[in-house]
Enzyme design. Structure first.
Site, PDB file in Angstrom:
ATOM      1  CG  ASP A  83       6.686  -1.976   6.593  1.00 25.83           C
ATOM      2  OD1 ASP A  83       6.617  -1.288   5.581  1.00 25.83           O
ATOM      3  OD2 ASP A  83       5.724  -2.170   7.340  1.00 25.83           O
ATOM      4  CB  CYS A 106      -1.053 -12.262  -9.043  1.00 25.05           C
ATOM      5  SG  CYS A 106       0.516 -12.340  -9.905  1.00 25.05           S
ATOM      6  CB  CYS A 159      -7.817  -2.577  -8.276  1.00 25.21           C
ATOM      7  SG  CYS A 159      -8.059  -1.254  -7.057  1.00 25.21           S
ATOM      8  CB  CYS A 171      -4.227  -5.949  -6.722  1.00 26.56           C
ATOM      9  SG  CYS A 171      -3.328  -5.313  -5.308  1.00 26.56           S
ATOM     10  CB  CYS A 218      -7.136  -4.542   0.199  1.00 22.49           C
ATOM     11  SG  CYS A 218      -7.828  -4.980  -1.410  1.00 22.49           S
ATOM     12  CB  CYS A 271       3.614  -8.133 -15.720  1.00 19.29           C
ATOM     13  SG  CYS A 271       3.671  -8.018 -13.928  1.00 19.29           S
ATOM     14  CB  CYS A 275      -3.164  -6.907 -10.380  1.00 25.56           C
ATOM     15  SG  CYS A 275      -1.934  -6.241 -11.508  1.00 25.56           S
ATOM     16  CB  CYS A 281      -0.859 -10.676 -17.050  1.00 31.53           C
ATOM     17  SG  CYS A 281      -1.933 -10.909 -15.622  1.00 31.53           S
ATOM     18  CB  CYS A 322      -5.243   1.925  -2.033  1.00 32.27           C
ATOM     19  SG  CYS A 322      -4.666   0.314  -1.506  1.00 32.27           S
TER      20      CYS A 322
HETATM   21  C1  B12 Z   1       3.629   3.208   1.879  1.00 31.89           C
HETATM   22  C2  B12 Z   1       3.437   1.727   1.802  1.00 31.89           C
HETATM   23  C3  B12 Z   1       2.161   1.266   1.499  1.00 31.89           C
HETATM   24  C4  B12 Z   1       1.056   2.183   1.010  1.00 31.89           C
HETATM   25  C5  B12 Z   1       1.315   2.535  -0.466  1.00 31.89           C
HETATM   26  C6  B12 Z   1       1.610   1.280  -1.322  1.00 31.89           C
HETATM   27  C7  B12 Z   1       2.315   1.554  -2.623  1.00 31.89           C
HETATM   28  N1  B12 Z   1       2.057   0.700  -3.587  1.00 31.89           N
HETATM   29  O1  B12 Z   1       3.067   2.497  -2.730  1.00 31.89           O
HETATM   30  C8  B12 Z   1      -0.220   1.310   1.268  1.00 31.89           C
HETATM   31  C9  B12 Z   1      -0.784   1.611   2.649  1.00 31.89           C
HETATM   32  C10 B12 Z   1      -1.344   1.438   0.261  1.00 31.89           C
HETATM   33  C11 B12 Z   1       0.403  -0.081   1.287  1.00 31.89           C
HETATM   34  C12 B12 Z   1      -0.315  -1.218   1.025  1.00 31.89           C
HETATM   35  C13 B12 Z   1       0.229  -2.489   1.035  1.00 31.89           C
HETATM   36  N2  B12 Z   1       1.455  -2.831   1.446  1.00 31.89           N
HETATM   37 CO1  B12 Z   1       2.854  -1.535   1.853  1.00 31.89          CO
HETATM   38  N3  B12 Z   1       4.346  -0.434   2.104  1.00 31.89           N
HETATM   39  C14 B12 Z   1       4.519   0.845   2.026  1.00 31.89           C
HETATM   40  C15 B12 Z   1       5.990   1.212   2.265  1.00 31.89           C
HETATM   41  C16 B12 Z   1       6.142   1.651   3.725  1.00 31.89           C
HETATM   42  C17 B12 Z   1       6.551   2.281   1.310  1.00 31.89           C
HETATM   43  C18 B12 Z   1       6.204   2.028  -0.172  1.00 31.89           C
HETATM   44  C19 B12 Z   1       6.494   3.234  -1.020  1.00 31.89           C
HETATM   45  O2  B12 Z   1       7.535   3.842  -0.906  1.00 31.89           O
HETATM   46  N4  B12 Z   1       5.534   3.585  -1.856  1.00 31.89           N
HETATM   47  C20 B12 Z   1       5.700   4.667  -2.808  1.00 31.89           C
HETATM   48  C21 B12 Z   1       5.837   4.053  -4.208  1.00 31.89           C
HETATM   49  C22 B12 Z   1       6.042   5.117  -5.274  1.00 31.89           C
HETATM   50  O3  B12 Z   1       6.992   3.274  -4.133  1.00 31.89           O
HETATM   51  P1  B12 Z   1       6.988   1.725  -4.535  1.00 31.89           P
HETATM   52  O4  B12 Z   1       5.624   1.175  -4.507  1.00 31.89           O
HETATM   53  O5  B12 Z   1       8.015   1.028  -3.720  1.00 31.89           O
HETATM   54  O6  B12 Z   1       7.391   1.886  -6.067  1.00 31.89           O
HETATM   55  C23 B12 Z   1       8.724   1.849  -6.550  1.00 31.89           C
HETATM   56  C24 B12 Z   1       8.755   1.179  -7.897  1.00 31.89           C
HETATM   57  O7  B12 Z   1       7.527   0.531  -8.181  1.00 31.89           O
HETATM   58  C25 B12 Z   1       9.065   2.278  -8.864  1.00 31.89           C
HETATM   59  N5  B12 Z   1       7.924   2.810  -9.563  1.00 31.89           N
HETATM   60  C26 B12 Z   1       6.865   3.423  -9.036  1.00 31.89           C
HETATM   61  N6  B12 Z   1       6.047   3.823  -9.983  1.00 31.89           N
HETATM   62  C27 B12 Z   1       6.595   3.461 -11.166  1.00 31.89           C
HETATM   63  C28 B12 Z   1       6.129   3.628 -12.432  1.00 31.89           C
HETATM   64  C29 B12 Z   1       6.881   3.146 -13.485  1.00 31.89           C
HETATM   65  C30 B12 Z   1       6.360   3.347 -14.843  1.00 31.89           C
HETATM   66  C31 B12 Z   1       8.118   2.481 -13.214  1.00 31.89           C
HETATM   67  C32 B12 Z   1       8.939   1.944 -14.303  1.00 31.89           C
HETATM   68  C33 B12 Z   1       8.569   2.309 -11.901  1.00 31.89           C
HETATM   69  C34 B12 Z   1       7.798   2.819 -10.900  1.00 31.89           C
HETATM   70  O8  B12 Z   1       9.629   3.338  -8.122  1.00 31.89           O
HETATM   71  C35 B12 Z   1       9.124   3.313  -6.811  1.00 31.89           C
HETATM   72  C36 B12 Z   1      10.112   3.889  -5.849  1.00 31.89           C
HETATM   73  O9  B12 Z   1      11.162   2.980  -5.603  1.00 31.89           O
HETATM   74  C37 B12 Z   1       6.704  -0.169   1.999  1.00 31.89           C
HETATM   75  C38 B12 Z   1       7.974  -0.414   2.820  1.00 31.89           C
HETATM   76  C39 B12 Z   1       9.155   0.349   2.261  1.00 31.89           C
HETATM   77  N7  B12 Z   1       9.922   0.953   3.121  1.00 31.89           N
HETATM   78  O10 B12 Z   1       9.376   0.371   1.054  1.00 31.89           O
HETATM   79  C40 B12 Z   1       5.578  -1.188   2.336  1.00 31.89           C
HETATM   80  C41 B12 Z   1       5.472  -2.436   1.449  1.00 31.89           C
HETATM   81  C42 B12 Z   1       5.575  -1.988   0.017  1.00 31.89           C
HETATM   82  N8  B12 Z   1       4.115  -2.903   1.704  1.00 31.89           N
HETATM   83  C43 B12 Z   1       3.989  -4.180   1.709  1.00 31.89           C
HETATM   84  C44 B12 Z   1       2.752  -4.861   1.815  1.00 31.89           C
HETATM   85  C45 B12 Z   1       2.811  -6.350   2.162  1.00 31.89           C
HETATM   86  C46 B12 Z   1       1.541  -4.185   1.584  1.00 31.89           C
HETATM   87  C47 B12 Z   1       0.148  -4.797   1.400  1.00 31.89           C
HETATM   88  C48 B12 Z   1       0.110  -6.147   0.680  1.00 31.89           C
HETATM   89  C49 B12 Z   1      -0.543  -4.903   2.789  1.00 31.89           C
HETATM   90  C50 B12 Z   1      -2.001  -5.334   2.668  1.00 31.89           C
HETATM   91  N9  B12 Z   1      -2.256  -6.604   2.571  1.00 31.89           N
HETATM   92  O11 B12 Z   1      -2.890  -4.537   2.643  1.00 31.89           O
HETATM   93  C51 B12 Z   1      -0.541  -3.680   0.576  1.00 31.89           C
HETATM   94  C52 B12 Z   1      -0.353  -3.879  -0.932  1.00 31.89           C
HETATM   95  C53 B12 Z   1      -1.011  -2.819  -1.751  1.00 31.89           C
HETATM   96  C54 B12 Z   1      -0.287  -2.605  -3.068  1.00 31.89           C
HETATM   97  N10 B12 Z   1      -0.912  -3.016  -4.183  1.00 31.89           N
HETATM   98  O12 B12 Z   1       0.814  -2.064  -3.063  1.00 31.89           O
HETATM   99  C55 B12 Z   1       5.301  -4.875   1.448  1.00 31.89           C
HETATM  100  C56 B12 Z   1       5.326  -5.343  -0.020  1.00 31.89           C
HETATM  101  C57 B12 Z   1       6.068  -6.639  -0.266  1.00 31.89           C
HETATM  102  C58 B12 Z   1       6.088  -6.963  -1.752  1.00 31.89           C
HETATM  103  N11 B12 Z   1       6.028  -8.247  -2.082  1.00 31.89           N
HETATM  104  O13 B12 Z   1       6.162  -6.100  -2.582  1.00 31.89           O
HETATM  105  C59 B12 Z   1       6.329  -3.719   1.769  1.00 31.89           C
HETATM  106  C60 B12 Z   1       7.617  -3.755   0.941  1.00 31.89           C
HETATM  107  C61 B12 Z   1       6.655  -3.864   3.279  1.00 31.89           C
HETATM  108  C62 B12 Z   1       7.619  -5.025   3.573  1.00 31.89           C
HETATM  109  N12 B12 Z   1       8.774  -4.738   4.125  1.00 31.89           N
HETATM  110  O14 B12 Z   1       7.353  -6.177   3.306  1.00 31.89           O
HETATM  111  N13 B12 Z   1       1.734  -0.032   1.527  1.00 31.89           N
HETATM  112  S1  SF4 Z   2      -4.762  -3.356  -2.267  1.00 32.50           S
HETATM  113 FE1  SF4 Z   2      -6.939  -3.527  -2.929  1.00 32.50          FE
HETATM  114  S2  SF4 Z   2      -7.638  -1.422  -3.229  1.00 32.50           S
HETATM  115 FE2  SF4 Z   2      -5.374  -1.354  -3.091  1.00 32.50          FE
HETATM  116  S3  SF4 Z   2      -4.697  -1.479  -5.227  1.00 32.50           S
HETATM  117 FE3  SF4 Z   2      -4.795  -3.594  -4.504  1.00 32.50          FE
HETATM  118  S4  SF4 Z   2      -6.885  -4.304  -5.030  1.00 32.50           S
HETATM  119 FE4  SF4 Z   2      -6.856  -2.068  -5.199  1.00 32.50          FE
HETATM  120  S1  SF4 Z   3      -1.742 -10.026 -11.943  1.00 33.49           S
HETATM  121 FE1  SF4 Z   3       0.406 -10.505 -11.473  1.00 33.49          FE
HETATM  122  S2  SF4 Z   3       1.299 -11.104 -13.459  1.00 33.49           S
HETATM  123 FE2  SF4 Z   3      -0.640 -10.086 -13.892  1.00 33.49          FE
HETATM  124  S3  SF4 Z   3      -0.059  -7.950 -14.279  1.00 33.49           S
HETATM  125 FE3  SF4 Z   3      -0.620  -8.095 -12.112  1.00 33.49          FE
HETATM  126  S4  SF4 Z   3       1.291  -8.472 -11.038  1.00 33.49           S
HETATM  127 FE4  SF4 Z   3       1.673  -8.903 -13.218  1.00 33.49          FE
END
Ligand code: B12
Ligand code: SF4
Ligand code: SF4
Length: 307
Positions: free
Chosen positions: A132, A244, A196, A240, A237, A186, A192, A189, A212
């Site tokens: 993380d 799923c 949200c 989302c 939260c 996905c 999610c 579907c 978020c």
């Molecule tokens: C910053 C962060 C957050 C932020 C931003 C989340 C986000 N979605 O970016 C916030 C605070 C909102 C957050 C929330 C949560 N987080 Co968080 N977070 C992180 C962290 C530290 C960095 C993520 C990051 O770089 N985000 C920036 C985006 C751009 O990167 P990304 O989401 O990884 O997206 C990649 C791909 O999806 C792709 N991509 C992005 N956009 C697009 C678009 C297209 C079209 C395509 C093809 C690809 C693509 O490229 C991106 C870069 O590699 C990671 C740990 C880590 N070092 O990675 C944990 C991590 C992602 N979090 C985690 C968790 C558990 C959560 C929560 C569930 C906690 C909670 N219950 O509230 C929520 C989930 C919310 C959600 N829907 O994501 C876990 C996720 C595990 C998993 N199964 O995926 C991680 C991996 C930590 C861990 N080691 O377990 N988190």
């Molecule tokens: S964690 Fe909650 S607020 Fe954030 S994207 Fe998912 S449903 Fe939306």
């Molecule tokens: S709810 Fe689950 S299966 Fe459906 S679009 Fe979201 S991540 Fe994919």
């Protein structure tokens, strides 16, 4: 030992340590890195400036471990037990923080695994592990290593185990046999995206942290701008993820330390809002919530909960 034997033994040890999923991928630049940069540029990171500060390293595993050849990715499920599943609908604390701090739980296992790799399997190799907090695009590498695909809610999702998974990884200069990515299931579907309540998923796979609830409750340090609706959440939260279809079918996680602590089961909105600083410290001790500061907790409780 050759790379096939090393990889096979490493996977076996990961499984013995309790990791449900593991896989390897080359320690190359992630092809997703441009998405990450674009995401930063759009301002979707909110106030998480640490993502900007180490952005060059995030794109380049070599900067973390010079000579790195492979990334070994692991996942550990925290999917709640069936008896606790109904809590997901109303509990103000997201289930990722119901039990012991996942950084500790995964960290201890990863240290053992990393030592096993660099001391026994490949004795002249170097390794670095992260859970993380390191500057690693964890989801992208986990997807590249075949642990699952990136769902429309941005989470790493596995067909059998769902998305309530914590991720970790070991960077190593030993060569491992890479795994293949899996198909994105996905398909049509959109559960999610529809679920949200604040429109934080701007489009499939793109989360705007400014909206978020997880970001606002856990990471946003100052007073809220405007009057955001936290939908009863005080920390994190799950909305989302609970909708799923793959989580509905997933088995419960096996890790005892992730089961809800008694204080979680006994929490009510009223209790939460009455916590003084020392109650709050006791409540969050050894949990992932230790990162929230008391003024943030007070700010969140002022918004109310559903219990
Ligand atoms: C910053 C962060 C957050 C932020 C931003 C989340 C986000 N979605 O970016 C916030 C605070 C909102 C957050 C929330 C949560 N987080 Co968080 N977070 C992180 C962290 C530290 C960095 C993520 C990051 O770089 N985000 C920036 C985006 C751009 O990167 P990304 O989401 O990884 O997206 C990649 C791909 O999806 C792709 N991509 C992005 N956009 C697009 C678009 C297209 C079209 C395509 C093809 C690809 C693509 O490229 C991106 C870069 O590699 C990671 C740990 C880590 N070092 O990675 C944990 C991590 C992602 N979090 C985690 C968790 C558990 C959560 C929560 C569930 C906690 C909670 N219950 O509230 C929520 C989930 C919310 C959600 N829907 O994501 C876990 C996720 C595990 C998993 N199964 O995926 C991680 C991996 C930590 C861990 N080691 O377990 N988190
Ligand atoms: S964690 Fe909650 S607020 Fe954030 S994207 Fe998912 S449903 Fe939306
Ligand atoms: S709810 Fe689950 S299966 Fe459906 S679009 Fe979201 S991540 Fe994919």
């Amino acid at each position: 030992m050759n790379k096939h034997e090393i990889t096979q033994k490493l996977k076996q040890k990961a499984s013995e340590l309790g990791f449900e999923l593991s896989g390897a991928t080359p320690a190359a630049h992630s092809p997703d890195y441009p998405f990450f940069l674009d995401w930063l540029q759009k301002g979707y990171k909110g106030g998480m400036n640490y993502l900007d500060r180490r952005k060059a390293e995030r794109g380049n595993p070599q900067s973390l471990l010079p000579g790195a050849k492979s990334i070994f990715c692991v996942a550990l499920s925290y999917n709640p037990n069936p008896e606790h599943y109904p809590l997901l609908e109303k509990h103000p604390i997201s289930c990722y923080a119901w039990g012991k701090d996942y950084h500790e739980v995964l960290g201890a296992k990863l240290k053992t695994l990393s030592d096993y790799l660099s001391m026994e399997l490949a004795p002249v190799s170097n390794a670095k592990w992260y859970v993380d907090t390191g500057p690693v695009l964890e989801r992208s590498y986990a997807a590249a290593a075949g642990l699952g695909w990136l769902g429309k809610n941005t989470l790493l999702l596995n067909k059998k185990l769902g998305s309530f998974l914590f991720l970790g990884e070991i960077l190593t200069d030993a060569e491992l046999v890479p795994d293949e990515p899996v198909e994105n299931l996905c398909k049509t579907c959109t559960a999610c995206l529809d679920a949200c309540p604040v429109g934080a998923l701007e489009e499939a796979g793109v989360l705007n942290a400014n909206k978020c609830i997880s970001y606002l409750t856990l990471e946003h340090r100052s007073d809220f701008v405007g009057n955001p609706d936290l939908h009863g959440y005080l920390a994190g939260c799950d909305l989302c993820q609970t909708v799923c279809p793959y989580n509905e079918k997933a088995p419960a996680g096996r890790e005892e330390p992730f089961r809800p602590r008694p204080e979680i089961l006994e929490l009510t909105g009223e209790k939460a809002s009455r916590f003084n600083e020392s109650d709050f410290k006791n409540f969050t001790k050894n949990s992932a919530l230790e990162r929230i500061k008391y003024p943030m907790w007070k700010r969140n409780t002022n918004k109310g909960t559903a219990i």
